[in-house]
Motif scaffolding. Structure first.
Motif, PDB file in Angstrom:
ATOM      1  N   SER A 450      35.203  31.851  46.951  1.00 37.16           N
ATOM      2  CA  SER A 450      35.452  33.272  46.688  1.00 37.16           C
ATOM      3  C   SER A 450      36.522  33.455  45.628  1.00 37.16           C
ATOM      4  O   SER A 450      36.434  34.371  44.798  1.00 37.16           O
ATOM      5  CB  SER A 450      35.868  33.977  47.989  1.00 37.16           C
ATOM      6  OG  SER A 450      34.805  33.987  48.916  1.00 37.16           O
ATOM      7  N   CYS A 454      35.919  35.433  42.188  1.00 36.83           N
ATOM      8  CA  CYS A 454      36.835  36.496  41.775  1.00 36.83           C
ATOM      9  C   CYS A 454      37.364  36.236  40.365  1.00 36.83           C
ATOM     10  O   CYS A 454      37.360  37.131  39.508  1.00 36.83           O
ATOM     11  CB  CYS A 454      37.985  36.608  42.775  1.00 36.83           C
ATOM     12  SG  CYS A 454      39.238  37.826  42.350  1.00 36.83           S
ATOM     13  N   LYS A 460      40.765  40.246  40.554  1.00 36.40           N
ATOM     14  CA  LYS A 460      40.625  41.409  41.432  1.00 36.40           C
ATOM     15  C   LYS A 460      40.828  42.717  40.684  1.00 36.40           C
ATOM     16  O   LYS A 460      40.104  43.700  40.916  1.00 36.40           O
ATOM     17  CB  LYS A 460      41.624  41.299  42.593  1.00 36.40           C
ATOM     18  CG  LYS A 460      41.589  42.486  43.553  1.00 36.40           C
ATOM     19  CD  LYS A 460      42.587  42.306  44.675  1.00 36.40           C
ATOM     20  CE  LYS A 460      42.626  43.527  45.587  1.00 36.40           C
ATOM     21  NZ  LYS A 460      43.592  43.353  46.705  1.00 36.40           N
ATOM     22  N   GLU A 519      34.456  39.870  49.848  1.00 37.17           N
ATOM     23  CA  GLU A 519      35.166  41.091  50.252  1.00 37.17           C
ATOM     24  C   GLU A 519      36.380  40.756  51.116  1.00 37.17           C
ATOM     25  O   GLU A 519      37.443  41.380  50.969  1.00 37.17           O
ATOM     26  CB  GLU A 519      34.212  42.018  51.004  1.00 37.17           C
ATOM     27  CG  GLU A 519      33.187  42.681  50.096  1.00 37.17           C
ATOM     28  CD  GLU A 519      32.180  43.526  50.856  1.00 37.17           C
ATOM     29  OE1 GLU A 519      31.685  44.507  50.283  1.00 37.17           O
ATOM     30  OE2 GLU A 519      31.880  43.189  52.029  1.00 37.17           O
ATOM     31  N   LEU A 522      39.045  39.474  48.757  1.00 41.66           N
ATOM     32  CA  LEU A 522      39.635  40.513  47.911  1.00 41.66           C
ATOM     33  C   LEU A 522      40.662  41.354  48.651  1.00 41.66           C
ATOM     34  O   LEU A 522      41.539  41.955  48.024  1.00 41.66           O
ATOM     35  CB  LEU A 522      38.536  41.418  47.348  1.00 41.66           C
ATOM     36  CG  LEU A 522      37.620  40.790  46.288  1.00 41.66           C
ATOM     37  CD1 LEU A 522      36.495  41.744  45.913  1.00 41.66           C
ATOM     38  CD2 LEU A 522      38.416  40.395  45.041  1.00 41.66           C
ATOM     39  N   ASN A 527      46.364  41.346  42.978  1.00 35.38           N
ATOM     40  CA  ASN A 527      45.694  42.386  42.201  1.00 35.38           C
ATOM     41  C   ASN A 527      46.022  42.237  40.716  1.00 35.38           C
ATOM     42  O   ASN A 527      46.769  43.027  40.138  1.00 35.38           O
ATOM     43  CB  ASN A 527      46.096  43.767  42.720  1.00 35.38           C
ATOM     44  CG  ASN A 527      45.250  44.864  42.138  1.00 35.38           C
ATOM     45  OD1 ASN A 527      44.089  44.638  41.780  1.00 35.38           O
ATOM     46  ND2 ASN A 527      45.809  46.059  42.019  1.00 35.38           N
TER      47      ASN A 527
END
Length: 707
Positions: A450, A454, A460, A519, A522, A527
């Motif tokens: 993941s 990303c 993100k 998900e 994230l 960020n």
């Protein structure tokens, strides 16, 4: 298996926090009310004329004391309801009601069994107690936990249950209290026979803990701190605070179980004791020295070792964290900063925390707490009851020593090993870390796929939203130039399609799992944008152009057309993902009838949530995807009527789905339907058998199996 158990324990620990969160308020009421109605304290501070018996102040304080005491007296049912709420996935209010009902039924069943077998007199002294007015076994908070966890499990399994039409009124959430009540009737009967042996076991372990002396207290303190990063400390200390594992003591003629319960029972009966039981407060008092003065000493060390140009910024953060620790005993900002930048510091802190518990035990300190060891709890449960009852003066004495040791030791270690505590890295943002930062760091290490997805999507901060259809991860990004196709393919994607700011990453039928994992990642990922355009990525999923299979054909599997219409080469599909065979080889059929039938004998592997696609596996182990129309995922199920479910066995020609051709023609880009073999092996080769008009069930594809 280990990860699953660990995850469940974390959820259990979090579920305990709802009832635990009540304790500070209840403790505040009981602490103030109990202390200021205590005759000795009133005489010591000359307050008898103002707050003594018969005064308005005394009446108010008596009400406060009783209001707080009722919470501690009924913790078992509070835990039954609170844990059920915390562990329930949905419809939590139903779980709460079921928890209360099951708790009462379980104890009523136990009470009936006690009566049947000769009453309380036939059992050992202290084995029974009154629970919500019911004579039952002395199960303490364990009884509430057993009910809360069991009811939550029943709730999560049955809250969507569909019963036969004649009983349909009792289906869904209404079924949960019913099944919980019936289950805990049986559990209550079983507990009458089982719990006495459990009591003996708990008493034996509790005896070992009590006999372990000061060393046992030190180990308890170390373990309590060590489990904080994993979120399991509540699971560890709660049995000591709330059950006989933490000791039993008779207070005002009533047998009390659990360290915290013993303390608060004595707090409400201060006139009858000479000192709070240290055998109980040994599991609480140790927090005060290191929370009030030890950790602020570490904060000062971090401030003094920060770069000169960052001291002002660091000072404000650390002062706030130190005051929070001192006043409330909430230590997360400082402790998780240790964990994040220098785990060794946290290990040293755990050892000293354990020693703090041991020193309080040695010095006979009898100060309890509701939740954590800050100045507020020290005043309420140490200073106000008086030093004669609590020996609280040792806390600041030991605390000053902890401040000095933490300050000089941490200063030395930070400088010696150049640890990057806040303000010591010129290029890093000045911040303290919390549990969320620590968890994000762990999770990013654990879910590397993941993380790579990303990063391949530009980080993100570049991701606007994430969705998926039957085979593709559909992502909207802010800057399409940050998307790295090679990095995405290295995660197992068979292709990447760009449409403006939309990105489609082709993974196949397991894309729903990939979407869920992404998900979850994230939620805690940093960020930020990620620009990997210049990175060279090994394409682990690059198509391997192996030679055509040769040799003798040993078997041929013929697949019928699932729909009636016009068959054509897959390359004619008006969607490049299918046309370029990113999802597999096959054919495209433009239907003239909305009925979709099984192409062979086999099993329905999955029906996608939006009903537009069906995964299928033949009895000859050929995996297929029947994808009705193009971009029909956006119809969200409208226009489709599915007649099968996941895992259903079917025969060739059985009806799988009906589609409304008129509706789909008007609302989707195309009704062209790819019929794919998605997992052809190296010894398999696909041939298209039909071109032009074809009826459902007629031969469309053949898969040749070579030696």
């Amino acid at each position: 298996m280990k990860d699953k158990i660990f995850g469940v324990l974390q959820r259990v620990g979090r579920s305990f926090m709802l009832p635990i969160a009540l304790l500070p308020v209840a403790g505040l009421l009981l602490g103030i009310g109990g202390s200021f109605t205590n005759a000795t304290m009133l005489e010591t501070y000359h307050l008898t004329s103002v707050l003594g018996p018969g005064t308005v102040g005394n009446a108010i304080l008596t009400v406060m004391s009783d209001a707080g005491n009722i919470v501690f007296a009924n913790l078992p049912i509070i835990f039954a309801i609170g844990v059920a709420i915390g562990m329930a996935k949905k419809e939590k209010e139903v779980a709460a009601l079921a928890g209360a009902i099951a708790f009462l039924i379980m104890h009523a069943s136990i009470g009936a069994m006690i009566t049947i077998h000769g009453g309380p007199e036939a059992l050992l002294e202290g084995a029974t107690t009154s629970v919500c007015g019911i004579t039952s076994l002395q199960m303490g908070v364990f009884g509430g936990m057993i009910v809360g966890l069991g009811v939550a499990a029943l709730h999560n399994r049955f809250y969507k249950i569909q019963l036969p039409q004649v009983l349909s009124f009792f289906g869904g959430t209404r079924f949960v209290p019913i099944i919980s009540g019936l289950t805990y009737t049986v559990v209550g009967i079983a507990m009458f026979f089982v719990w006495p042996f459990v009591q003996q076991g708990i008493a034996a372990v509790g005896g070992i803990v009590m006999e372990s002396g000061y060393a046992g207290t030190w180990i308890y303190g170390i373990m309590e701190r060590l489990l904080i990063p994993f979120g399991l400390h509540h699971v560890f200390y709660l049995p000591f605070w709330q059950t006989s594992l933490g000791g039993t003591l008779e207070v005002n003629g009533q047998l009390i179980e659990g360290a915290q319960n013993i303390f608060f029972a004595q707090l409400g009966a201060q006139d009858t004791i000479s000192h709070f039981a240290v055998s109980a407060t040994r599991f609480m008092s140790g927090k005060f020295p290191f929370m009030i003065l030890g950790l602020p000493g570490a904060a000062l060390a971090m401030y003094r070792t920060a770069l000169p140009e960052k001291k002002k910024e660091v000072g404000g953060l650390l002062l706030s964290a130190a005051l929070t620790s001192m006043l409330t005993g909430i230590t997360e900002p400082i402790e998780f900063t240790f964990l994040f930048v220098a785990p060794a510091l946290y290990g040293i802190h755990c050892i000293f925390a354990g020693a703090s518990y041991m020193l309080m035990h040695i010095l006979g300190v009898g100060v309890g707490m509701t939740f954590s060891g800050g100045i507020i709890d020290l005043i309420l449960f140490g200073v106000l009851p008086g030093n004669k009852l609590t020996s609280w003066v040792w806390i600041p004495v030991v605390g000053v020593g902890y401040f000095v040791v933490y300050y000089f030791l941490f200063t030395f270690l930070i400088k010696k090993f150049d640890l990057k505590t806040p303000g010591r890295d010129a290029d890093e943002e000045v911040k303290l870390y919390r549990r969320a930062d620590y968890n994000a760091k762990k999770e990013s290490m654990g879910d590397q796929t993941s993380e790579k997805i990303c990063n391949g999507l530009g980080g993100k901060a570049n991701i606007s939203d994430v969705d998926c259809c039957a085979t593709r991860l559909r992502v909207t990004v802010h800057k399409s130039e940050l998307v790295n196709d090679a990095m995405l393919k290295s995660t197992g994607a068979s292709g990447v399609v760009h449409k403006g700011n939309g990105v489609q990453v082709i993974y196949g039928p397991h894309v729903t799992v990939i979407k869920s994992n992404l998900e979850d990642y994230l939620e805690t990922a940093p960020n930020v944008e990620y620009n990997g355009a210049d990175e060279t990525v090994a394409d682990e999923a690059a198509a391997q152009t192996s030679a055509e299979p040769t040799g003798e054909v040993v078997k041929t599997v013929v697949l019928g057309s699932p729909i009636s219409g016009v068959a054509a080469d897959l390359a004619e599909t008006p969607d490049e993902v299918f046309a370029q065979k990113m999802m597999g080889d096959g054919a495209v059929v433009t239907p003239n009838d909305g009925k979709v039938v099984a192409p062979a004998d086999g099993t329905v592997v999955f029906v996608f949530d939006t009903k537009h696609a069906i995964g299928f596996k033949t009895d000859d182990d050929v995996a297929m995807l029947l994808h009705f129309g193009i971009d029909t995922v956006k119809l969200k199920g409208e226009g489709f009527n599915v007649h099968v479910t996941n895992g259903q066995k079917v025969k060739k020609g059985d009806l799988l789905m009906e589609a409304d051709l008129d509706y789909i023609s008007k609302n989707a880009p195309s009704i062209a339907t790819p019929v794919l073999c998605t997992e052809l092996k190296g010894n398999q080769k696909l041939r298209r058998l039909a071109d032009g008009e074809i009826k459902a069930g007629e031969d469309l594809l053949a898969v040749d199996f070579y030696e």
